[in-house]
Enzyme design. Structure first.
Site, PDB file in Angstrom:
ATOM      1  N   TYR A  52       0.819  -1.219   0.000  1.00 33.48           N
ATOM      2  CA  TYR A  52       0.000   0.000   0.000  1.00 33.48           C
ATOM      3  C   TYR A  52       0.856   1.275   0.000  1.00 33.48           C
ATOM      4  CZ  TYR A  52      -4.136  -2.800   0.219  1.00 33.48           C
ATOM      5  OH  TYR A  52      -5.133  -3.704  -0.117  1.00 33.48           O
ATOM      6  N   ARG A  55       1.633   1.832  -3.607  1.00 32.27           N
ATOM      7  CA  ARG A  55       0.479   2.339  -4.379  1.00 32.27           C
ATOM      8  C   ARG A  55       0.195   3.793  -4.003  1.00 32.27           C
ATOM      9  NH1 ARG A  55      -4.316  -1.804  -3.742  1.00 32.27           N
ATOM     10  NH2 ARG A  55      -5.437  -0.370  -5.109  1.00 32.27           N
ATOM     11  N   HIS A 105     -14.644   1.392  -0.410  1.00 30.74           N
ATOM     12  CA  HIS A 105     -13.528   0.498  -0.065  1.00 30.74           C
ATOM     13  C   HIS A 105     -12.404   1.242   0.637  1.00 30.74           C
ATOM     14  CE1 HIS A 105     -14.822  -2.530  -3.415  1.00 30.74           C
ATOM     15  NE2 HIS A 105     -15.597  -2.590  -2.346  1.00 30.74           N
ATOM     16  N   CYS A 113      -5.984   3.650  12.874  1.00 34.08           N
ATOM     17  CA  CYS A 113      -5.225   3.145  14.029  1.00 34.08           C
ATOM     18  C   CYS A 113      -5.924   1.900  14.585  1.00 34.08           C
ATOM     19  CB  CYS A 113      -5.157   4.229  15.104  1.00 34.08           C
ATOM     20  SG  CYS A 113      -4.282   3.678  16.585  1.00 34.08           S
ATOM     21  N   GLY A 171     -16.436   1.437 -15.512  1.00 39.09           N
ATOM     22  CA  GLY A 171     -15.120   0.810 -15.345  1.00 39.09           C
ATOM     23  C   GLY A 171     -15.035  -0.162 -14.199  1.00 39.09           C
ATOM     24  N   THR A 172     -16.062  -1.007 -14.059  1.00 37.83           N
ATOM     25  CA  THR A 172     -15.960  -2.035 -13.025  1.00 37.83           C
ATOM     26  C   THR A 172     -16.269  -3.404 -13.611  1.00 37.83           C
ATOM     27  OG1 THR A 172     -16.689  -2.776 -10.829  1.00 37.83           O
ATOM     28  CG2 THR A 172     -18.343  -1.669 -12.187  1.00 37.83           C
ATOM     29  N   ASN A 197     -18.019   0.830 -20.052  1.00 38.22           N
ATOM     30  CA  ASN A 197     -16.876  -0.032 -19.769  1.00 38.22           C
ATOM     31  C   ASN A 197     -16.091  -0.266 -21.054  1.00 38.22           C
ATOM     32  OD1 ASN A 197     -15.147  -2.166 -18.881  1.00 38.22           O
ATOM     33  ND2 ASN A 197     -16.634  -2.684 -17.289  1.00 38.22           N
ATOM     34  N   LEU A 198     -14.811  -0.657 -20.859  1.00 35.52           N
ATOM     35  CA  LEU A 198     -13.977  -0.945 -22.036  1.00 35.52           C
ATOM     36  C   LEU A 198     -14.414  -2.253 -22.689  1.00 35.52           C
ATOM     37  CD1 LEU A 198     -11.502   0.200 -23.537  1.00 35.52           C
ATOM     38  CD2 LEU A 198     -10.058  -1.265 -22.112  1.00 35.52           C
TER      39      LEU A 198
HETATM   40  C1  BV8 Z   1     -18.045  -8.056   2.294  1.00 37.47           C
HETATM   41  C2  BV8 Z   1      -9.833  -2.248  -1.564  1.00 37.47           C
HETATM   42  C3  BV8 Z   1     -19.530  -8.698   4.043  1.00 37.47           C
HETATM   43  C4  BV8 Z   1      -8.468  -2.746  -1.324  1.00 37.47           C
HETATM   44  C5  BV8 Z   1     -11.183  -4.008  -2.581  1.00 37.47           C
HETATM   45  C6  BV8 Z   1     -21.560 -12.041  -2.099  1.00 37.47           C
HETATM   46  C7  BV8 Z   1     -22.133 -11.043  -1.317  1.00 37.47           C
HETATM   47  C8  BV8 Z   1     -21.361 -10.302  -0.439  1.00 37.47           C
HETATM   48  C9  BV8 Z   1     -19.978 -10.546  -0.348  1.00 37.47           C
HETATM   49  C10 BV8 Z   1     -19.416 -11.540  -1.117  1.00 37.47           C
HETATM   50  C11 BV8 Z   1     -20.184 -12.276  -1.983  1.00 37.47           C
HETATM   51  N1  BV8 Z   1     -19.375 -13.187  -2.588  1.00 37.47           N
HETATM   52  C12 BV8 Z   1     -18.107 -13.019  -2.151  1.00 37.47           C
HETATM   53  C13 BV8 Z   1     -18.100 -12.052  -1.257  1.00 37.47           C
HETATM   54  C14 BV8 Z   1     -16.916 -11.596  -0.538  1.00 37.47           C
HETATM   55  C15 BV8 Z   1     -16.096 -10.555  -1.285  1.00 37.47           C
HETATM   56  C16 BV8 Z   1     -16.132 -10.670  -2.774  1.00 37.47           C
HETATM   57  O1  BV8 Z   1     -16.915 -10.001  -3.442  1.00 37.47           O
HETATM   58  N2  BV8 Z   1     -15.248 -11.497  -3.318  1.00 37.47           N
HETATM   59  C17 BV8 Z   1     -15.159 -11.625  -4.751  1.00 37.47           C
HETATM   60  C18 BV8 Z   1     -13.695 -11.823  -5.152  1.00 37.47           C
HETATM   61  C19 BV8 Z   1     -16.045 -12.799  -5.155  1.00 37.47           C
HETATM   62  N3  BV8 Z   1     -16.522  -9.247  -0.887  1.00 37.47           N
HETATM   63  C20 BV8 Z   1     -16.019  -8.728   0.254  1.00 37.47           C
HETATM   64  O2  BV8 Z   1     -15.259  -9.315   0.993  1.00 37.47           O
HETATM   65  C21 BV8 Z   1     -16.482  -7.337   0.614  1.00 37.47           C
HETATM   66  N4  BV8 Z   1     -16.976  -7.346   1.950  1.00 37.47           N
HETATM   67  O3  BV8 Z   1     -18.635  -8.754   1.510  1.00 37.47           O
HETATM   68  O4  BV8 Z   1     -18.393  -7.935   3.628  1.00 37.47           O
HETATM   69  C22 BV8 Z   1     -20.718  -7.801   4.076  1.00 37.47           C
HETATM   70  C23 BV8 Z   1     -21.256  -7.331   2.886  1.00 37.47           C
HETATM   71  C24 BV8 Z   1     -22.382  -6.530   2.941  1.00 37.47           C
HETATM   72  C25 BV8 Z   1     -22.934  -6.185   4.173  1.00 37.47           C
HETATM   73  C26 BV8 Z   1     -22.377  -6.670   5.361  1.00 37.47           C
HETATM   74  C27 BV8 Z   1     -21.262  -7.481   5.314  1.00 37.47           C
HETATM   75  C28 BV8 Z   1     -15.328  -6.353   0.597  1.00 37.47           C
HETATM   76  C29 BV8 Z   1     -14.731  -6.266  -0.774  1.00 37.47           C
HETATM   77  C30 BV8 Z   1     -13.732  -5.099  -0.816  1.00 37.47           C
HETATM   78  C31 BV8 Z   1     -12.359  -5.618  -1.201  1.00 37.47           C
HETATM   79  N5  BV8 Z   1     -11.467  -4.491  -1.412  1.00 37.47           N
HETATM   80  N6  BV8 Z   1     -10.403  -2.936  -2.724  1.00 37.47           N
HETATM   81  C32 BV8 Z   1      -7.541  -2.350  -2.440  1.00 37.47           C
HETATM   82  O5  BV8 Z   1      -7.933  -1.626  -3.385  1.00 37.47           O
HETATM   83  O6  BV8 Z   1      -6.372  -2.758  -2.324  1.00 37.47           O
HETATM   84  S1  BV8 Z   1     -11.863  -4.710  -3.953  1.00 37.47           S
HETATM   85  C33 BV8 Z   1     -10.937  -4.391  -5.347  1.00 37.47           C
HETATM   86  O7  BV8 Z   1     -11.684  -4.900  -6.439  1.00 37.47           O
HETATM   87  C34 BV8 Z   1     -10.755  -2.943  -5.713  1.00 37.47           C
HETATM   88  O8  BV8 Z   1     -11.540  -2.068  -4.917  1.00 37.47           O
HETATM   89  C35 BV8 Z   1     -11.325  -2.897  -7.105  1.00 37.47           C
HETATM   90  O9  BV8 Z   1     -11.724  -1.659  -7.472  1.00 37.47           O
HETATM   91  C36 BV8 Z   1     -12.438  -3.802  -6.851  1.00 37.47           C
HETATM   92  C37 BV8 Z   1     -13.337  -4.220  -7.918  1.00 37.47           C
HETATM   93  O10 BV8 Z   1     -12.631  -4.320  -9.053  1.00 37.47           O
HETATM   94  P1  BV8 Z   1     -12.919  -3.241 -10.217  1.00 37.47           P
HETATM   95  O11 BV8 Z   1     -12.898  -1.875  -9.645  1.00 37.47           O
HETATM   96  O12 BV8 Z   1     -14.129  -3.665 -10.933  1.00 37.47           O
HETATM   97  O13 BV8 Z   1     -11.616  -3.404 -11.037  1.00 37.47           O
HETATM   98  P2  BV8 Z   1     -11.188  -4.659 -11.895  1.00 37.47           P
HETATM   99  O14 BV8 Z   1      -9.717  -4.597 -12.049  1.00 37.47           O
HETATM  100  O15 BV8 Z   1     -11.838  -5.889 -11.346  1.00 37.47           O
HETATM  101  O16 BV8 Z   1     -11.855  -4.405 -13.320  1.00 37.47           O
HETATM  102  C38 BV8 Z   1     -11.423  -3.316 -14.102  1.00 37.47           C
HETATM  103  C39 BV8 Z   1     -12.588  -2.949 -14.992  1.00 37.47           C
HETATM  104  O17 BV8 Z   1     -12.248  -1.741 -15.662  1.00 37.47           O
HETATM  105  C40 BV8 Z   1     -12.868  -3.984 -16.057  1.00 37.47           C
HETATM  106  O18 BV8 Z   1     -14.276  -4.143 -16.198  1.00 37.47           O
HETATM  107  C41 BV8 Z   1     -12.275  -3.352 -17.329  1.00 37.47           C
HETATM  108  O19 BV8 Z   1     -12.995  -3.733 -18.503  1.00 37.47           O
HETATM  109  C42 BV8 Z   1     -12.488  -1.901 -17.049  1.00 37.47           C
HETATM  110  N7  BV8 Z   1     -11.549  -1.000 -17.733  1.00 37.47           N
HETATM  111  C43 BV8 Z   1     -10.211  -1.152 -17.871  1.00 37.47           C
HETATM  112  N8  BV8 Z   1      -9.711  -0.090 -18.544  1.00 37.47           N
HETATM  113  C44 BV8 Z   1     -10.749   0.747 -18.803  1.00 37.47           C
HETATM  114  C45 BV8 Z   1     -11.926   0.168 -18.288  1.00 37.47           C
HETATM  115  N9  BV8 Z   1     -13.126   0.753 -18.393  1.00 37.47           N
HETATM  116  C46 BV8 Z   1     -13.173   1.941 -19.024  1.00 37.47           C
HETATM  117  N10 BV8 Z   1     -12.103   2.563 -19.544  1.00 37.47           N
HETATM  118  C47 BV8 Z   1     -10.878   1.993 -19.465  1.00 37.47           C
HETATM  119  N11 BV8 Z   1      -9.817   2.621 -19.997  1.00 37.47           N
END
Ligand code: BV8
Length: 224
Positions: A52, A55, A105, A113, A171-172, A197-198
């Protein structure tokens, strides 16, 4: 609330901020499980802090792109009728002029802390174990939401989705929940839904309209 916009890493990609999944699921050479979970921090805090800190330094050297600026213009026009919810932990929306941004996030620029819970600007590299400005303990972590942790602002987001006429995602990949489910919530409550989105994402099927292209071109066109 007329419009809720969810942004992901793709809106910052053209500013030079690497996305999570476009690099084959690696962030700066790390697997996400090795750096973005509380377990990883427990097991190897130095690696997580270094990840971090790197980054945070690299985001300081990039700039917002036309997509961020277009959303700032839209906020100037819509005011409180627009809410930007971002999954991103960079501050490019704010540096483009957006003032109402909900970082669900967390934020790279903030440290939390683990002794007293204070959230303040990170006082430099956390690897150096700087003292908490509130309690003096040297137990700061990045103020970001890791996998398995509860995102910030969910009540405010749910209230905004309940009343919005239009929901847009920019972009997600739709791979991370609960953010990926917001489109379904908005649509079920009658909102129009748009994806910019891309490429197609995991949630493309849930949108009324999907426009494909780079955010720096699509978002200004969509806003203006
Ligand atoms: C939680 C911070 C409980 C750190 C990040 C079902 C329901 C609920 C939860 C879950 C579930 N199934 C699984 C879970 C658990 C988990 C989860 O989702 N896991 C996934 C892997 C299956 N979720 C969690 O743990 C979350 N917490 O669920 O708590 C709860 C929930 C609700 C209520 C009470 C309790 C917490 C998740 C947070 C994790 N932290 N980031 C850090 O950044 O280091 S997530 C991380 O992924 C980043 O934030 C990132 O932004 C995020 C999502 O990714 P994207 O932003 O979409 O980026 P990605 O690279 O994936 O994609 C890029 C996109 O951009 C693509 O679509 C591409 O085409 C596009 N693109 C690229 N270039 C361009 C473009 N678009 C336009 N123009 C361009 N030029």
């Amino acid at each position: 609330m007329r419009l809720v916009v969810l942004t992901g890493a793709g809106i910052s990609a053209e500013s030079g901020v690497p996305t999570f999944r476009d690099a084959g699921g690696l962030w700066e050479g790390h697997r996400v499980e090795d750096v973005a979970t509380p377990e990883a921090f427990e097991l190897d805090p130095a690696t997580v802090q270094r990840f971090y800190d790197a980054r945070r330094r690299s985001v300081a050297s990039v700039a917002p792109n036309p997509a961020h600026h277009a959303l700032a213009r839209l906020e100037a026009e819509l005011g409180d009728e627009l809410l930007v919810v971002t999954q991103n932990i960079d501050d490019l929306h704010e540096r483009a002029g957006s003032r109402r941004v909900l970082h669900m996030h967390g934020e790279l620029g903030l440290a939390r802390c683990t002794a007293c819970g204070d959230r303040s600007p990170a006082p430099g590299d956390l690897l150096d174990e700087p003292a908490c400005t509130a309690c003096g303990e040297r137990m700061l972590r990045p103020d970001v939401v890791w996998f398995g942790e509860v995102p910030y602002g969910l009540d405010e987001i749910d209230a905004a989705l309940a009343g919005c006429a239009h929901f847009a995602a920019i972009g997600t990949s739709g791979a991370v929940y609960p953010a990926a489910g917001f489109v379904l919530t908005a649509a079920a409550l009658g909102a129009r839904t748009t994806e910019l989105n891309l490429a197609e994402s995991e949630i493309t099927p849930f949108f009324d309209e999907t426009r494909l292209g780079p955010a720096s071109v699509l978002v200004p066109e969509w806003v203006d």
